[in-house]
Design an enzyme around this catalytic site. Structure first.
Site, PDB file in Angstrom:
ATOM      1  N   GLY A  12      65.783  -1.142  -8.820  1.00 51.84           N
ATOM      2  CA  GLY A  12      64.823  -0.887  -9.882  1.00 51.84           C
ATOM      3  C   GLY A  12      63.528  -0.217  -9.462  1.00 51.84           C
ATOM      4  O   GLY A  12      62.486  -0.437 -10.088  1.00 51.84           O
ATOM      5  N   ASN A  14      62.867   2.885  -9.800  1.00 54.07           N
ATOM      6  CA  ASN A  14      62.514   3.798 -10.896  1.00 54.07           C
ATOM      7  C   ASN A  14      61.941   3.030 -12.088  1.00 54.07           C
ATOM      8  O   ASN A  14      61.031   3.510 -12.753  1.00 54.07           O
ATOM      9  CB  ASN A  14      63.726   4.638 -11.322  1.00 54.07           C
ATOM     10  CG  ASN A  14      63.911   5.830 -10.407  1.00 54.07           C
ATOM     11  OD1 ASN A  14      63.139   6.782 -10.451  1.00 54.07           O
ATOM     12  ND2 ASN A  14      64.910   5.751  -9.542  1.00 54.07           N
ATOM     13  N   ASN A 106      68.402  10.158 -18.433  1.00 54.66           N
ATOM     14  CA  ASN A 106      68.884   9.614 -17.157  1.00 54.66           C
ATOM     15  C   ASN A 106      68.187  10.329 -16.008  1.00 54.66           C
ATOM     16  O   ASN A 106      67.893  11.517 -16.112  1.00 54.66           O
ATOM     17  CB  ASN A 106      70.404   9.858 -17.057  1.00 54.66           C
ATOM     18  CG  ASN A 106      70.989   9.404 -15.727  1.00 54.66           C
ATOM     19  OD1 ASN A 106      70.756   8.276 -15.286  1.00 54.66           O
ATOM     20  ND2 ASN A 106      71.743  10.277 -15.081  1.00 54.66           N
ATOM     21  N   HIS A 108      68.794  11.531 -12.168  1.00 50.86           N
ATOM     22  CA  HIS A 108      69.873  11.745 -11.201  1.00 50.86           C
ATOM     23  C   HIS A 108      69.268  12.312  -9.915  1.00 50.86           C
ATOM     24  O   HIS A 108      68.448  13.235  -9.973  1.00 50.86           O
ATOM     25  CB  HIS A 108      70.920  12.706 -11.775  1.00 50.86           C
ATOM     26  CG  HIS A 108      72.060  12.922 -10.832  1.00 50.86           C
ATOM     27  ND1 HIS A 108      73.061  11.979 -10.663  1.00 50.86           N
ATOM     28  CD2 HIS A 108      72.338  13.927  -9.971  1.00 50.86           C
ATOM     29  CE1 HIS A 108      73.910  12.415  -9.747  1.00 50.86           C
ATOM     30  NE2 HIS A 108      73.494  13.591  -9.301  1.00 50.86           N
ATOM     31  N   ASP A 149      76.333  13.394 -16.393  1.00 50.63           N
ATOM     32  CA  ASP A 149      75.287  14.279 -15.860  1.00 50.63           C
ATOM     33  C   ASP A 149      75.306  15.668 -16.502  1.00 50.63           C
ATOM     34  O   ASP A 149      74.803  16.633 -15.931  1.00 50.63           O
ATOM     35  CB  ASP A 149      75.389  14.411 -14.324  1.00 50.63           C
ATOM     36  CG  ASP A 149      75.205  13.075 -13.622  1.00 50.63           C
ATOM     37  OD1 ASP A 149      74.374  12.263 -14.094  1.00 50.63           O
ATOM     38  OD2 ASP A 149      75.888  12.832 -12.616  1.00 50.63           O
ATOM     39  N   GLU A 179      61.843  11.629  -8.067  1.00 51.13           N
ATOM     40  CA  GLU A 179      62.259  10.720  -9.149  1.00 51.13           C
ATOM     41  C   GLU A 179      61.101   9.941  -9.767  1.00 51.13           C
ATOM     42  O   GLU A 179      60.946   9.898 -10.986  1.00 51.13           O
ATOM     43  CB  GLU A 179      63.299   9.713  -8.639  1.00 51.13           C
ATOM     44  CG  GLU A 179      64.595  10.355  -8.214  1.00 51.13           C
ATOM     45  CD  GLU A 179      65.639   9.333  -7.810  1.00 51.13           C
ATOM     46  OE1 GLU A 179      65.914   8.414  -8.587  1.00 51.13           O
ATOM     47  OE2 GLU A 179      66.193   9.460  -6.700  1.00 51.13           O
TER      48      GLU A 179
END
Ligand code: GAR
Length: 200
Positions: A12, A14, A106, A108, A149, A179
């Site tokens: 976690g 992010n 999302n 990636h 994706d 990110e």
């Protein structure tokens, strides 16, 4: 205000970047209202708890038949408008992603369309980048549709590969330099757009 659910499966970091950005006033049009974890042991749940964010665990292993129905109930119970996949290691069905079209994003850990799609997740993405020998990689935030994706790109940031990088070292650099920066930024961008619709 757009109510956001962050979907997680692991550490976690992010999620932490989103919480920190939110507490610093950098996501003014969104509120992290729920953390949904596919694993009961995800450290991300601890991060949610520390910041007083409600959380729920929905495990595909334990509920293979009604996994998505359970997710949907949690979302409607909490009045969720938008979903952020932040290291969520479960692929959502076409039925689900169509229902939330332009409402799921999302992060990636590569520059899509490189090293993405089925089987490319977590450390594997960085292993593949190093194996191929690319000199630049990075991260992408994109909308989620039925193609893994494959949805429209919102933000990307490039990161240089360095001599002697291991997958772990590269993963950390991609997180720190890309990110954790572009995810909160993209989150605010989409939360803002959705909040305009909500008011209209
Ligand atoms: C992150 O690097 C994220 O980009 C990746 O998993 C990691 C989760 O870390 N996601 C994918 O590979 C999805 N295809 P975190 O739990 O510390 O945020």
């Amino acid at each position: 205000m757009t109510k956001i659910a962050v979907f997680v499966s692991g550490g976690g970091t992010n999620l932490q970047a989103l919480i920190d950005a939110s507490e610093a006033g950098k996501i003014p049009h969104g509120e992290i209202a729920l953390v949904l974890s596919s694993s009961p042991t995800a450290y991300a749940l601890e991060r949610a708890r520390k910041h007083g964010i409600p959380s729920v665990v929905v495990s595909r292993k334990e509920h293979p038949e009604d996994f998505e129905a359970m997710i949907e109930s949690a979302l409607s119970e909490n009045g969720i408008d938008m979903i952020v996949l932040a290291g969520f290691m479960s692929i959502l069905s076409a039925e689900f992603t169509e229902k939330y079209e332009n409402r799921i994003i999302n992060v990636h850990p590569s520059l899509i369309p490189s090293f993405c799609g089925k089987g490319f997740y977590g450390l594997r993405v960085h292993e593949a980048a190093l194996e191929y020998g690319v000199k630049v990689t990075g991260a992408t935030v994109h909308f989620v549709n039925s193609i893994p994706d494959g949805g429209r790109i919102i933000l990307q940031r490039a990161v240089y590969i360095q001599e002697g990088d291991t997958p772990e070292v590269l993963q950390r650099r991609v997180m720190e330099e890309a990110e954790w920066k572009i995810l909160p930024e993209a989150c605010e961008k989409v939360a803002f757009e959705l909040s305009q619709h909500k008011e209209a």
